[in-house]
Design a protein around this motif. Structure first.
Motif, mmCIF file in Angstrom:
data_model
loop_
_atom_site.group_PDB
_atom_site.id
_atom_site.type_symbol
_atom_site.label_atom_id
_atom_site.label_comp_id
_atom_site.label_asym_id
_atom_site.label_seq_id
_atom_site.Cartn_x
_atom_site.Cartn_y
_atom_site.Cartn_z
ATOM 1 N N UNK A 28 0.862 -1.187 0.000
ATOM 2 C CA UNK A 28 0.000 0.000 0.000
ATOM 3 C C UNK A 28 0.897 1.236 0.000
ATOM 4 N N UNK A 29 0.767 2.060 -1.025
ATOM 5 C CA UNK A 29 1.543 3.294 -1.127
ATOM 6 C C UNK A 29 0.720 4.441 -0.543
ATOM 7 N N UNK A 30 1.323 5.154 0.401
ATOM 8 C CA UNK A 30 0.641 6.268 1.055
ATOM 9 C C UNK A 30 1.095 7.590 0.443
ATOM 10 N N UNK A 31 0.120 8.416 0.027
ATOM 11 C CA UNK A 31 0.364 9.720 -0.585
ATOM 12 C C UNK A 31 -0.185 10.793 0.348
ATOM 13 N N UNK A 32 0.696 11.697 0.785
ATOM 14 C CA UNK A 32 0.380 12.633 1.858
ATOM 15 C C UNK A 32 -0.421 13.836 1.377
ATOM 16 N N UNK A 90 -1.018 -4.135 -5.527
ATOM 17 C CA UNK A 90 -0.756 -2.933 -4.747
ATOM 18 C C UNK A 90 -2.019 -2.089 -4.668
ATOM 19 N N UNK A 91 -2.005 -1.157 -3.736
ATOM 20 C CA UNK A 91 -3.082 -0.195 -3.605
ATOM 21 C C UNK A 91 -2.507 1.179 -3.353
ATOM 22 N N UNK A 92 -3.304 2.206 -3.561
ATOM 23 C CA UNK A 92 -2.910 3.584 -3.297
ATOM 24 C C UNK A 92 -3.841 4.165 -2.243
ATOM 25 N N UNK A 93 -3.247 4.742 -1.193
ATOM 26 C CA UNK A 93 -4.004 5.452 -0.168
ATOM 27 C C UNK A 93 -3.565 6.911 -0.214
ATOM 28 N N UNK A 94 -4.497 7.803 -0.504
ATOM 29 C CA UNK A 94 -4.170 9.216 -0.556
ATOM 30 C C UNK A 94 -5.043 10.019 0.383
ATOM 31 N N UNK A 95 -4.417 10.937 1.121
ATOM 32 C CA UNK A 95 -5.169 11.799 2.035
ATOM 33 C C UNK A 95 -5.165 13.228 1.514
ATOM 34 N N UNK A 96 -6.354 13.808 1.350
ATOM 35 C CA UNK A 96 -6.520 15.187 0.900
ATOM 36 C C UNK A 96 -5.863 15.358 -0.486
ATOM 37 N N UNK A 97 -4.854 16.204 -0.630
ATOM 38 C CA UNK A 97 -4.188 16.316 -1.930
ATOM 39 C C UNK A 97 -3.684 14.959 -2.397
#
Length: 253
Positions: A28-32, A90-97
């Motif tokens: 899981x890739x985290x995007x801030x 895989x997955x993508x987790x993005x918060x706000x932007x």
């Protein structure tokens, strides 16, 4: 929140993404969020050893602060896909932007004919095809920008507002991120496939009428997950968010 991120990012020397620490079959890739480093959430770990959380580091901040900022959101999407090159399960987790980035990265992967996320978690972000309601902030002076962000999201501690040295670390990437979001223009394109999960704080200014329309952009209706708190509900409910991710991924392992 921002103070903690800035202090840690000053010593952060990792390029692009944190190097994998395991051979977990699902990543899981985290995007801030705007002004974030990618390190905040990625210091967490899953109880499920088959899943690894990887924090994506944006150029122009933290250990990458001497690298040029790609400028536009499209430029950042292209730069990150070149560096991260996600494939397989895989997955993508993005918060706000970060949610907007995750969405546009997924659409870019579709266009390129590459592997797409098995799951997409979109947190605290209005559907991008809706007109923006919020007043622009990127043009404001440094102190005004921090006060405006604090008033809108409650994310800037008083000590940051009172310490010019600390504020100087935070303002450049924060301004760059707000500018790229404010200049972003939605373009119609392919619907996002696979399971999509929309997460939000019950007291956030991003209201349900801004979140439900994500369903206009997905092949199947997204699942909605509310948490107590505001825009940065993640800070208080990180274990619950991690469990949510684990539960949705576990079905595929």
């Amino acid at each position: 929140m921002f103070a903690d991120a800035a202090l840690r990012s000053a010593a952060d020397v990792s390029p692009g993404v944190r190097p994998p620490e395991s051979s977990a079959p699902f990543r899981v890739y985290y995007l801030a969020h705007a002004g974030g480093t990618g390190a905040e959430f990625s210091r967490s770990v899953f109880s499920e050893k088959n899943i690894e959380l990887v924090g994506v580091r944006y150029p122009g901040r933290g250990g990458r602060r001497r690298e040029p900022d790609p400028g536009t959101l499209d430029g950042l999407v292209s730069a990150l896909l070149t560096e991260v090159a996600p494939s397989g399960a895989f997955g993508l987790f993005g918060h706000s932007m970060g949610a907007l980035l995750a969405y546009e990265m997924t659409r870019k992967l579709i266009t390129l004919g590459r592997d797409v996320p098995r799951h997409l978690w979109l947190s605290a972000c209005p559907a991008p095809h809706l007109p923006r309601r919020e007043a622009p902030l990127a043009h404001l002076g440094d102190a005004e920008l921090l006060r405006a962000v604090a008033g809108r999201h409650g994310a800037v501690p008083q000590e940051v507002l009172n310490q010019p040295t600390l504020a100087a670390l935070i303002v450049p990437p924060l301004r760059a991120d707000y500018r790229r979001v404010e200049e972003y223009g939605f373009r119609p394109g392919p619907a996002v496939p696979g399971p999509v999960h929309v997460l939000y704080g019950n007291d956030d200014i991003v209201s349900m009428d801004r979140l439900r329309p994500w369903g206009d952009l997905t092949e199947i209706p997204p699942t909605m997950h509310g948490f107590p708190g505001g825009h940065f509900y993640l800070d208080e409910h990180r274990p619950a968010v991690l469990r949510l991710i684990e539960n949705t991924v576990r079905q595929q392992l």
